[in-house]
Design a protein around this motif. Sequence first.
Motif, PDB file in Angstrom:
ATOM      1  N   ASN A 143      -9.526   4.329  -6.333  1.00 50.47           N
ATOM      2  CA  ASN A 143      -8.651   3.548  -5.741  1.00 50.47           C
ATOM      3  C   ASN A 143      -9.183   2.077  -6.494  1.00 50.47           C
TER       4      ASN A 143
ATOM      5  N   THR B 118       0.667  -1.318  -0.010  1.00 55.40           N
ATOM      6  CA  THR B 118       0.219  -0.035   0.031  1.00 55.40           C
ATOM      7  C   THR B 118       0.852   1.322  -0.040  1.00 55.40           C
TER       8      THR B 118
ATOM      9  N   SER C 171      -7.972  10.445   4.148  1.00 56.60           N
ATOM     10  CA  SER C 171      -6.707   9.735   4.722  1.00 56.60           C
ATOM     11  C   SER C 171      -5.458  10.581   4.380  1.00 56.60           C
TER      12      SER C 171
ATOM     13  N   LYS D 205      -1.872   9.367   2.729  1.00 61.06           N
ATOM     14  CA  LYS D 205      -1.694   9.181   1.226  1.00 61.06           C
ATOM     15  C   LYS D 205      -0.853  10.556   0.686  1.00 61.06           C
TER      16      LYS D 205
ATOM     17  N   ASP E  73     -14.376  12.110  -1.234  1.00 58.51           N
ATOM     18  CA  ASP E  73     -12.877  11.472  -0.616  1.00 58.51           C
ATOM     19  C   ASP E  73     -11.854  11.874  -1.350  1.00 58.51           C
TER      20      ASP E  73
ATOM     21  N   ARG F 271      -2.734  -5.181  -6.791  1.00 58.95           N
ATOM     22  CA  ARG F 271      -2.306  -4.042  -6.800  1.00 58.95           C
ATOM     23  C   ARG F 271      -0.820  -4.096  -6.388  1.00 58.95           C
TER      24      ARG F 271
ATOM     25  N   ARG G  63      -6.679  11.177  -2.340  1.00 55.93           N
ATOM     26  CA  ARG G  63      -5.382  11.386  -3.253  1.00 55.93           C
ATOM     27  C   ARG G  63      -5.905  12.353  -4.215  1.00 55.93           C
TER      28      ARG G  63
ATOM     29  N   GLN H 103      -7.333   8.717  11.239  1.00 62.37           N
ATOM     30  CA  GLN H 103      -7.298   8.144   9.907  1.00 62.37           C
ATOM     31  C   GLN H 103      -8.468   8.358   9.206  1.00 62.37           C
ATOM     32  N   GLY H 104      -8.312   7.808   7.835  1.00 61.05           N
ATOM     33  CA  GLY H 104      -9.453   8.157   6.943  1.00 61.05           C
ATOM     34  C   GLY H 104     -10.605   7.536   7.350  1.00 61.05           C
ATOM     35  N   ARG H 105     -10.688   6.211   7.960  1.00 61.46           N
ATOM     36  CA  ARG H 105     -11.848   5.518   7.935  1.00 61.46           C
ATOM     37  C   ARG H 105     -12.605   6.080   9.293  1.00 61.46           C
TER      38      ARG H 105
END
Length: 463
Positions: free
Chosen positions: A192, A56, A261, A264, A221, A411, A224, A105-107
């Motif tokens: 993503n 990741t 998040s 990134k 979101d 990925r 990125r 964090q993001g979540r």
Amino acid sequence: MAAKKPIKRSWAEPFKIKVVEPIKMTTRAYREQAIEEAGYNTFLLRSEDVYIDLLTDSGTNAMSDRQWAGMMLGDEAYAGSRNFYYLEDNVRKYYGMPHFVPTHQGRAAEHIISRILIKPGDFVPGNMYFTTTKLHQELAGATFVDVIVDEAHDPVNAHPFKGNIDPQKLEDLIKKVGAKKIAYVSMAGPVNMAGGQPFSMNNLREVHALCKKHKIRLWFDATRACENAFFIKEREKGYQDKTIAQILKEMCSHFEGLWISAKKDLLVNIGGFLATRDEKVYEEASNMVVVYEGLHTYGGLAGRDMEAMARGIEEMVEYDGIRARIKQVEYCGKQLEKYGVPIVKPIGGHAIFLDARKFLKHIPQNQFPAQTLSAEIYLDSGVRSMERGVVSAGRDPETGDHKYTELELVRLTFPRRVYTQAHIDVTVESVASVHENRKKVRGLKMVYEPKYLRFFQARFEKL
Ligand code: F0G
């Protein structure tokens, strides 16, 4: 005499290495044992047993000397830390959102925003799902509806903006369930799970107009977002001369709010936030964050983490940095193509996505080709990748069966400012040799399946 061809002038990363972290090469026999013990799930490997870690790009970035220096300026007060105000200033300046709440964090931000905006029985349309985003929407009682353009589900379609929302699909949903039942439109960029594919500004404008007409909230979101801005600059008419910061600000101007998040774009190892122009949403969020994360001026983060994030925002919009990041991914993709390895096109922002369905044609989807391929690459070289296919998609909440996604991908994700071109070459050679020997590979069966986000902890055995 023929005119001499001018000598090509390359460019390189706009940084040099100051600190190094040794990594370990292992033998195939060692890795065989390690991956078996990990239940053929790369999430369950010990990082020490990994040679090149492309699991990741989340929290795996190398911070700059300026960010590390900022860590020493952490104001570790419970309330009203100096670093919080600096971060708040930069969220206002770069994302254009007046109100902001930090989260660990993001979540965590996804949890809070889903709880605030969703009523049970609502719908949340989005440009393809993301694992944690969709789960929080479902846990809050919503049904997620994918309204991404059809091209996104086709790994070889070369559409430059495969992250676009299909306005017709969105309108059809509005007609079917009624605007009041739509909690918000959830738009990510780049997408993503589609392979790091961006949306265009034009599409965003159109989606915004549609939402405005029907009085539906539009949320972003923006995890990125700078990568999306880079693709807009490269691919969309009228943006060539704009800076990444200008494009980012213009993108954000279309949304009522966003979550992120920070692990990134922001070039840090931990962090996230929620930001909005809606004062009522902000009020609720800053109250909820106290319950789940910590006071609204730290949201589960140390002062030093917020300082690194604030400084990371200033670095993330630098053109040379974002170009080096995206062009490194592109370099990897182009090398793989030379070996005939099937990948998702166009090449995305943060990762190369291998098309496991084509790669391992002889393995049916219920034997988890992407999971299998990810384990095989680790076995070959110690390179760690991630499954993004039927295991990640989970089960249909209604039928209980696996969700057989069209995209069955592996990925290879690139941490920012971490690996060199030589690491990419080693990775490419490994994937190419797995590809050459692909016919011998056998599939997997799932022997343990956790209830939520199963891809993180599921275990498998070789068939
Ligand atoms: N949104 C997107 C688009 C993401 O990619 C992620 C995380 C999140 C939200 C959740 O943020 O991890 O900080 O809680 N993506 C990581 C990945 C895990 O590997 O793609 P988080």
